[in-house]
Design an enzyme around this catalytic site. Sequence first.
Site: not given
Length: 302
Positions: A48, A53, A82, A115
Amino acid sequence: MTKILSETTRLSNGVDMPVMGMGVWKSSNTDACNAVRAGIKHGYRLIDTAKQYGNQPGVGVGIQKALAENNLNRKDLFITTKVFNGDQGYQSTLDAFEEQLKQLRLTYVDLYLIHWPVDGKYIDTWRAMEKLYHEGKVRAIGISNFDEERIQDLLDHTQIMPQVNQMEFNPLVQEKDIMAKMNSIGMTMEAWSPLGGGEALSDPAVQAIAKDHGKTAAQVILRFDYQMGVITIPKSIHEERLVENSQIDDFELSAAEMDQIKALNKEKRSLWYDKFQWHTPHTDDAVSDAVDHWDDVKDFLA
């Protein structure tokens, strides 16, 4: 590979998703790459990540290296990413997805999530995701951090029900109301922050249960999440911790032990809508929509 890493649950659209995987939040591209390689070596198949990120390039390289190192095929893995808050909207979601595929070095993703439900945009974002789903570029589509009201809003205005809702879920935040809504329509819960941080890990009840089973507090909490029927994606960049996290299929929590952990529920989320600029634009300390930047990203771009 421990048994739990090969176990799957069937989503509402018929796709089988691993019940346990690994996350890479707050990991540099180098750390994410190495963690993905180590995780896949030890049997993890669910990975994931997210644009926010800032480590999709590292994850992509890690996937490609791990496939070669372990004689696996792409179909053996289940990759989630996401839609970034700042990319939401119909065409912007479609454009962003193509760049995400490029960074991940993939031709499709297994699960694509919104998200956060950005006000005024998540319906159009979802319609773009439905298009990607119909085109076969994603095998399943879902949401993250959606409350009951926003789940219902999606159901009322779109064609495809989200297969997954990824929420903060752990002994301290058990999302009882949202879980009830999801269970009523056949949507699967996935946990971010499944361990609940230091407060949950150091709780005396959790510690006592861990001692009784000869397990760590983290293993007890992950077992709790599993027995609650929640997909878990604990994050670690340490190989030994990745292995330890997966060693939870050789014991079972009793009904009394489950009740002890359920009693820790505070329903106090660490991050929610009122913290974001898209929800409270005039709040001085609101969280902005920014991608985490890692200086090593240049080493992983295709």
